[in-house]
Write an enzyme that holds these catalytic residues in place. Structure first.
Site, PDB file in Angstrom:
ATOM      1  N   PHE A   1      -8.054  19.428 -18.879  1.00  0.00           N
ATOM      2  CA  PHE A   1      -8.013  18.634 -20.100  1.00  0.00           C
ATOM      3  C   PHE A   1      -6.642  18.774 -20.757  1.00  0.00           C
ATOM      4  O   PHE A   1      -5.836  19.606 -20.382  1.00  0.00           O
ATOM      5  CB  PHE A   1      -9.107  19.060 -21.093  1.00  0.00           C
ATOM      6  CG  PHE A   1      -9.117  20.525 -21.439  1.00  0.00           C
ATOM      7  CD1 PHE A   1      -8.339  20.991 -22.496  1.00  0.00           C
ATOM      8  CD2 PHE A   1      -9.868  21.426 -20.720  1.00  0.00           C
ATOM      9  CE1 PHE A   1      -8.342  22.347 -22.825  1.00  0.00           C
ATOM     10  CE2 PHE A   1      -9.891  22.772 -21.040  1.00  0.00           C
ATOM     11  CZ  PHE A   1      -9.115  23.229 -22.104  1.00  0.00           C
TER      12      PHE A   1
ATOM     13  N   LEU B   1       6.880  23.571 -31.482  1.00  0.00           N
ATOM     14  CA  LEU B   1       5.658  23.958 -30.771  1.00  0.00           C
ATOM     15  C   LEU B   1       4.928  25.054 -31.550  1.00  0.00           C
ATOM     16  O   LEU B   1       3.708  25.011 -31.703  1.00  0.00           O
ATOM     17  CB  LEU B   1       5.984  24.441 -29.360  1.00  0.00           C
ATOM     18  CG  LEU B   1       4.799  25.016 -28.567  1.00  0.00           C
ATOM     19  CD1 LEU B   1       3.665  24.012 -28.450  1.00  0.00           C
ATOM     20  CD2 LEU B   1       5.240  25.501 -27.192  1.00  0.00           C
TER      21      LEU B   1
ATOM     22  N   VAL C   1       0.288  18.537 -25.201  1.00  0.00           N
ATOM     23  CA  VAL C   1       1.406  19.237 -25.843  1.00  0.00           C
ATOM     24  C   VAL C   1       2.736  18.750 -25.262  1.00  0.00           C
ATOM     25  O   VAL C   1       2.947  18.778 -24.054  1.00  0.00           O
ATOM     26  CB  VAL C   1       1.276  20.758 -25.643  1.00  0.00           C
ATOM     27  CG1 VAL C   1       2.490  21.477 -26.242  1.00  0.00           C
ATOM     28  CG2 VAL C   1      -0.010  21.273 -26.272  1.00  0.00           C
TER      29      VAL C   1
ATOM     30  N   ARG D   1      13.364  24.318 -31.674  1.00  0.00           N
ATOM     31  CA  ARG D   1      13.488  24.241 -33.129  1.00  0.00           C
ATOM     32  C   ARG D   1      12.230  24.752 -33.830  1.00  0.00           C
ATOM     33  O   ARG D   1      12.059  24.535 -35.025  1.00  0.00           O
ATOM     34  CB  ARG D   1      13.768  22.807 -33.567  1.00  0.00           C
ATOM     35  CG  ARG D   1      15.043  22.207 -32.992  1.00  0.00           C
ATOM     36  CD  ARG D   1      15.346  20.867 -33.630  1.00  0.00           C
ATOM     37  NE  ARG D   1      16.453  20.188 -32.981  1.00  0.00           N
ATOM     38  CZ  ARG D   1      16.983  19.046 -33.407  1.00  0.00           C
ATOM     39  NH1 ARG D   1      16.493  18.453 -34.494  1.00  0.00           N
ATOM     40  NH2 ARG D   1      17.986  18.478 -32.771  1.00  0.00           N
ATOM     41  N   GLY D   2      11.331  25.382 -33.063  1.00  0.00           N
ATOM     42  CA  GLY D   2      10.119  25.923 -33.645  1.00  0.00           C
ATOM     43  C   GLY D   2       8.997  24.921 -33.818  1.00  0.00           C
ATOM     44  O   GLY D   2       7.986  25.228 -34.481  1.00  0.00           O
TER      45      GLY D   2
ATOM     46  N   TYR E   1       2.496  30.443 -23.366  1.00  0.00           N
ATOM     47  CA  TYR E   1       1.382  30.545 -24.304  1.00  0.00           C
ATOM     48  C   TYR E   1       0.904  31.964 -24.588  1.00  0.00           C
ATOM     49  O   TYR E   1       0.110  32.174 -25.502  1.00  0.00           O
ATOM     50  CB  TYR E   1       0.230  29.666 -23.818  1.00  0.00           C
ATOM     51  CG  TYR E   1       0.614  28.204 -23.851  1.00  0.00           C
ATOM     52  CD1 TYR E   1       0.647  27.514 -25.053  1.00  0.00           C
ATOM     53  CD2 TYR E   1       0.994  27.532 -22.697  1.00  0.00           C
ATOM     54  CE1 TYR E   1       1.026  26.184 -25.102  1.00  0.00           C
ATOM     55  CE2 TYR E   1       1.377  26.203 -22.736  1.00  0.00           C
ATOM     56  CZ  TYR E   1       1.394  25.532 -23.937  1.00  0.00           C
ATOM     57  OH  TYR E   1       1.791  24.213 -23.977  1.00  0.00           O
TER      58      TYR E   1
ATOM     59  N   VAL F   1       7.154  17.967 -26.558  1.00  0.00           N
ATOM     60  CA  VAL F   1       8.227  17.825 -27.543  1.00  0.00           C
ATOM     61  C   VAL F   1       9.375  17.085 -26.873  1.00  0.00           C
ATOM     62  O   VAL F   1       9.714  17.363 -25.713  1.00  0.00           O
ATOM     63  CB  VAL F   1       8.716  19.199 -28.063  1.00  0.00           C
ATOM     64  CG1 VAL F   1       9.886  19.023 -29.034  1.00  0.00           C
ATOM     65  CG2 VAL F   1       7.581  19.963 -28.748  1.00  0.00           C
TER      66      VAL F   1
END
Length: 421
Positions: free
Chosen positions: A421, A116, A104, A113-114, A145, A106
């Site tokens: 992972f 994720l 993950v 900016r939304g 999360y 960005v």
């Protein structure tokens, strides 16, 4: 701004990896000397941004490319995420299918900016479509999360042991120092045996055992009476320029499929010549080795952190796919705005022989209410409900419900995950 979320194509793999934090050279979330791994600090995968040849090699070995979910803004790849097709061992039922969230990232120029949220939406939808009742991840940042329904379900510890004056146990099996290729060949079968008997353990993904051989790393294999490998460990005895850290054994990995292998490996590692301290990382919070010491205080935990964050993708399937320590019945009210199909009241009937979860009858009053993140945290049985209730995360609506739920959910051994992972 035009936004598209989709899997990458094979010829986009290198561009994808350039954004993934561990390849982009992003530092680990905790710098030295507070890092909780076996050494004094952690860096990116290559200690810097990956070279073009390293990116190309990694791209060629990527698995589950069809399970990537990349973010494109005006046609440019700016965000990355991926699901790995894994299994996780749950109470009573053994390994079940799980989507492992990884890679993950960005670009800094496109955060907030939304993106994720959009990638997470795509991943959970994909996981649900494939019949995976669970998703899980290791969180680089602890505050991200929970909003997507993930809760910390396993923890791991870093500990130190002063070995001066320690009397190691007599070894009962045989141990051999082996090369990296021999170790890598033995590990898959060993881990597969170990993970099936430990709640929270995850299956290895393709390429997991392609380990490097940094200076000083040693590889151990333990053999039972039949000559089969039933334990393994990796360690280093690094050179140190100062007195404080001299004579340190850094244990990076240890897995054992038998009590004899477990004891023998720790006996070996705590009795190496010219060493005085063992540092071990990513260990279970209920490490059994402490209880083999004449003085259990000699083992000192120096770091503890959350590890595997669990999210129920298909709530009734997830709760039905595990067993429970005692027979019981609960009506649970769950808030889950990110996966609204899990919202509402659920009737759980479970015990040691299995369970069934279904929509609660109309008008049924809840015994407990909680949100999806809290449910993920308690799912594997390693997080007690009492402290969560005291924190206001679990509400008890019928007398004794928290006690009944605790008796059903809690496991005799803390869940543990050895594979990142």
């Amino acid at each position: 701004m035009s936004v598209e979320i989709r899997p990458i194509t094979p010829d986009e793999a290198v561009d994808f990896l350039r954004i993934v934090p561990s390849y982009a050279g992003t530092p680990n979330w905790e710098p030295e000397p507070a890092a909780w791994h076996a050494g004094t600090g952690m860096t990116a995968r290559f200690g810097r941004a990956a070279r073009p040849d390293q990116l190309a090699a990694a791209a060629a070995g990527m698995s589950d490319v069809d399970r990537t979910q990349a973010a494109y803004v005006d046609g440019r790849l700016v965000g990355t995420s991926q699901l790995l097709s894994l299994e996780v061992t749950v109470p009573g039922a053994g390994p079940v299918a799980m989507g492992g969230v990884t890679a993950v990232g960005v670009l800094p120029t496109h955060r907030r900016r939304g993106l994720l949220r959009a990638m997470m939406r795509a991943m959970l939808d994909d996981s649900r479509a494939r019949g995976e009742a669970l998703a899980a991840l290791s969180a680089a940042e602890g505050g991200i999360y929970g909003r997507y329904g993930f809760g910390p379900a396993t923890y791991q510890a870093r500990w130190e042991l002063d070995t001066r004056g320690l009397r190691p146990a007599d070894r009962q099996g045989s141990i051999d120092l082996v090369g990296v290729q021999t170790a890598a060949a033995a590990w898959p079968a060993l881990h597969d045996a170990v993970r099936r008997s430990r709640i929270g353990e995850v299956s290895a993904y393709p390429g997991r055992w392609g380990v490097g051989e940094p200076a000083g790393r040693q590889f151990l294999l333990h053999y039972d009476d039949t000559g089969a490998v039933d334990g393994a460990a990796t360690y280093r005895t690094p050179w140190s320029p100062d007195r404080a850290s001299a004579g340190t054994v850094e244990v990076e990995w240890l897995e054992a499929a038998s009590a004899v292998a477990y004891t023998d490996l720790w006996s070996f590692l705590t009795s190496l010549d010219l060493t005085k301290r063992v540092v071990a990382a990513k260990r279970p919070v209920d490490e059994a080795f402490r209880w083999q010491l004449a003085d259990p205080r000699a083992l000192r935990v120096t770091r503890q952190s959350d590890d595997l964050w669990v999210r129920l993708v298909d709530l009734p399937a997830a709760l039905s796919n595990r067993s429970y320590q005692t027979e019981g019945a609960l009506v649970i009210e769950v808030a889950d705005p990110f996966c609204p199909w899990n919202e509402g009241r659920w009737q759980l009937d479970g015990g040691p022989d299995g369970a069934h979860c279904r929509r609660a009858p109309t008008g049924a009053a809840p015994d407990l209410s909680l949100d999806a993140s809290t449910l993920g945290a308690v799912y594997l049985g390693g997080t007690a409900l009492g402290p969560l209730a005291a924190a206001g995360l679990v509400r008890e609506h019928s007398g004794g419900a928290i006690g009944r739920a605790t008796a059903m959910l809690t496991q005799p051994q803390a869940p543990h995950n050895a594979i990142g992972f």
